[in-house]
Design a protein around this motif. Structure first.
Motif, PDB file in Angstrom:
ATOM      1  N   PRO A 127       0.610  -1.171   0.087  1.00 46.56           N
ATOM      2  CA  PRO A 127       0.373   0.075   0.017  1.00 46.56           C
ATOM      3  C   PRO A 127       0.615   1.321   0.148  1.00 46.56           C
ATOM      4  O   PRO A 127       0.506   2.069  -0.790  1.00 46.56           O
ATOM      5  CB  PRO A 127      -0.848  -0.032   1.456  1.00 46.56           C
ATOM      6  N   GLY A 128       1.614   1.459   0.823  1.00 51.29           N
ATOM      7  CA  GLY A 128       2.821   2.190   1.270  1.00 51.29           C
ATOM      8  C   GLY A 128       3.612   2.544  -0.513  1.00 51.29           C
ATOM      9  O   GLY A 128       3.892   3.920  -1.198  1.00 51.29           O
ATOM     10  N   CYS A 129       3.836   1.014  -1.191  1.00 51.03           N
ATOM     11  CA  CYS A 129       4.362   1.713  -2.525  1.00 51.03           C
ATOM     12  C   CYS A 129       3.231   2.797  -3.416  1.00 51.03           C
ATOM     13  O   CYS A 129       3.612   3.245  -4.535  1.00 51.03           O
ATOM     14  CB  CYS A 129       4.611   0.705  -3.294  1.00 51.03           C
ATOM     15  N   PHE A 130       2.137   2.498  -3.630  1.00 52.78           N
ATOM     16  CA  PHE A 130       1.205   3.004  -4.564  1.00 52.78           C
ATOM     17  C   PHE A 130       1.421   5.022  -3.874  1.00 52.78           C
ATOM     18  O   PHE A 130       1.372   5.249  -4.547  1.00 52.78           O
ATOM     19  CB  PHE A 130      -0.215   2.948  -4.102  1.00 52.78           C
ATOM     20  N   LEU A 131       1.856   5.479  -2.488  1.00 51.58           N
ATOM     21  CA  LEU A 131       2.010   6.694  -2.929  1.00 51.58           C
ATOM     22  C   LEU A 131       3.155   7.208  -3.643  1.00 51.58           C
ATOM     23  O   LEU A 131       3.003   8.340  -3.607  1.00 51.58           O
ATOM     24  CB  LEU A 131       2.151   6.789  -1.205  1.00 51.58           C
ATOM     25  N   SER A 132       4.112   6.445  -3.457  1.00 50.67           N
ATOM     26  CA  SER A 132       5.584   6.479  -4.518  1.00 50.67           C
ATOM     27  C   SER A 132       5.597   6.680  -5.926  1.00 50.67           C
ATOM     28  O   SER A 132       5.182   5.951  -6.593  1.00 50.67           O
ATOM     29  CB  SER A 132       6.506   6.360  -3.802  1.00 50.67           C
ATOM     30  N   LEU A 133       5.361   7.904  -6.252  1.00 50.15           N
ATOM     31  CA  LEU A 133       5.745   8.367  -8.256  1.00 50.15           C
ATOM     32  C   LEU A 133       7.007   7.388  -8.956  1.00 50.15           C
ATOM     33  O   LEU A 133       7.035   6.556  -9.691  1.00 50.15           O
ATOM     34  CB  LEU A 133       5.556   9.994  -8.635  1.00 50.15           C
ATOM     35  N   LEU A 134       8.094   6.456  -7.599  1.00 41.95           N
ATOM     36  CA  LEU A 134       9.244   5.795  -7.573  1.00 41.95           C
ATOM     37  C   LEU A 134       8.763   4.964  -8.287  1.00 41.95           C
ATOM     38  O   LEU A 134       9.072   4.109  -9.387  1.00 41.95           O
ATOM     39  CB  LEU A 134      10.302   5.819  -6.740  1.00 41.95           C
ATOM     40  N   TYR A 135       8.083   4.224  -7.144  1.00 40.04           N
ATOM     41  CA  TYR A 135       6.690   2.644  -7.455  1.00 40.04           C
ATOM     42  C   TYR A 135       6.100   2.613  -8.325  1.00 40.04           C
ATOM     43  O   TYR A 135       5.646   1.959  -9.602  1.00 40.04           O
ATOM     44  CB  TYR A 135       6.630   2.375  -6.384  1.00 40.04           C
ATOM     45  N   ASN A 136       5.537   3.939  -8.565  1.00 35.16           N
ATOM     46  CA  ASN A 136       3.448   3.648  -9.049  1.00 35.16           C
ATOM     47  C   ASN A 136       3.197   4.667 -10.057  1.00 35.16           C
ATOM     48  O   ASN A 136       3.723   5.635  -9.772  1.00 35.16           O
ATOM     49  CB  ASN A 136       2.746   4.093  -7.731  1.00 35.16           C
ATOM     50  N   GLN A 137       4.005   3.661 -11.024  1.00 32.56           N
ATOM     51  CA  GLN A 137       3.577   4.755 -12.446  1.00 32.56           C
ATOM     52  C   GLN A 137       2.412   4.004 -12.932  1.00 32.56           C
ATOM     53  O   GLN A 137       2.430   3.703 -14.512  1.00 32.56           O
ATOM     54  CB  GLN A 137       5.441   3.773 -13.509  1.00 32.56           C
ATOM     55  N   ARG A 138       1.556   3.770 -12.489  1.00 32.32           N
ATOM     56  CA  ARG A 138      -0.241   3.290 -13.068  1.00 32.32           C
ATOM     57  C   ARG A 138      -0.664   4.326 -13.802  1.00 32.32           C
ATOM     58  O   ARG A 138      -0.358   5.152 -13.270  1.00 32.32           O
ATOM     59  CB  ARG A 138      -1.144   2.699 -12.133  1.00 32.32           C
TER      60      ARG A 138
END
Length: 280
Positions: A128-139
């Motif tokens: 869930p925390g990775c969803f907050l980060s543009l580094l990880y979340n490129q959806r």
């Protein structure tokens, strides 16, 4: 919420963990955040706590009883840890809905095990925390893009957990301040969203960023932490966990912000009596 490695093969806490937490409580630790506790039973290479079955409840009740007998307080940090972590871009709709159910189920079990509250791990060490980060979340769907979309999945989990435990049970959240993973502005917006969604307290973990915004410059310390900024704009307590080791540092930060609570982790791993000696 430190992973001490004191978990059994089925994710249950070992007696040594209860003894460790009792020692921390007796040394004037105000509240213990136990964890991370996985909300699923996925096999791992390292021993890790998990809470997903009624068969684990007795072990967790023994853990909370040890802390309560010493007049302490203990919260369960619920997480979907990095060893189980999928890339946010690869997490399909079914997985997201399944994880919402897993979080709410584990939260209900934590309440049943007599934890005094729960903390949701929304750092980048959990999915869930990775969803907050543009580094990880490129959806490119409704879960990606600006922070208003990236906050959706963590906020859905918070709301699902709130429904599972009722309106009065304490729910905290944990965020991280690593500016390489989440910008200060996005962290502040996330804190505001989660406070409005029902988070009772927000812990911000991580050291001071290398280049703080100029308008927050302060003469007491060379830098100001994003948690201090957050404390000025949210109506709930903010807990700062940033490697602070002295009462003087805490006094400086309390004087220039609304922060009144500080977290310690590595210091207590090395020295369970650290807080007692620091207070004296």
């Amino acid at each position: 919420a430190v992973a001490e490695g004191l978990a059994g093969k089925n994710g249950e806490p070992l007696p040594q963990l209860a003894a460790h937490y009792r020692q921390l409580t007796q040394n004037q630790t105000a509240a213990i955040i136990c964890g991370p506790i996985s909300v699923t039973g996925i096999n791992r290479t390292q021993p890790l706590l998990s809470l997903h079955s009624v068969k684990q409840l007795d072990c967790y009740r023994q853990l909370t009883d040890e802390v309560h007998d010493a007049n302490g307080t203990i919260l369960a940090q619920l997480s979907y840890p990095s060893e189980c972590q999928e890339n946010p871009g690869e997490a399909g709709w079914r997985l997201l809905r399944s994880l919402e159910r897993s979080y709410s189920h584990s939260a209900a079990k934590a309440k049943e095990a007599n934890f005094d509250g729960i903390q949701l791990d929304f750092t980048c060490y959990s999915l869930p925390g990775c969803f907050l980060s543009l580094l990880y979340n490129q959806r490119r769907d409704e879960y990606g893009g600006d922070i208003h979309a990236r906050i959706r999945f963590p906020r859905d989990i918070l709301r699902a957990v709130r429904r599972a435990v009722g309106p009065d049970y304490p729910i905290w959240v944990s965020l991280e301040s690593d500016v390489n993973r989440i910008s200060v502005q996005d962290l502040l917006m996330t804190g505001q969203y989660l406070a409005s969604a029902g988070a009772g307290a927000i812990e911000v973990c991580g050291g001071f960023p290398p280049h703080p915004p100029q308008q927050f410059d302060d003469s007491l310390l060379p830098q100001i932490h994003p948690a201090e900024m957050l404390s000025r704009i949210v109506p709930v307590p903010v807990i700062l966990t940033a490697g602070i080791k002295t009462v003087m540092e805490m006094q400086w930060i309390a004087k220039r912000s609304r922060i009144r609570f500080f977290g310690l982790s590595k210091q207590l791993e090395e020295d369970p009596g650290f807080i007692y000696r620091m207070i004296r």
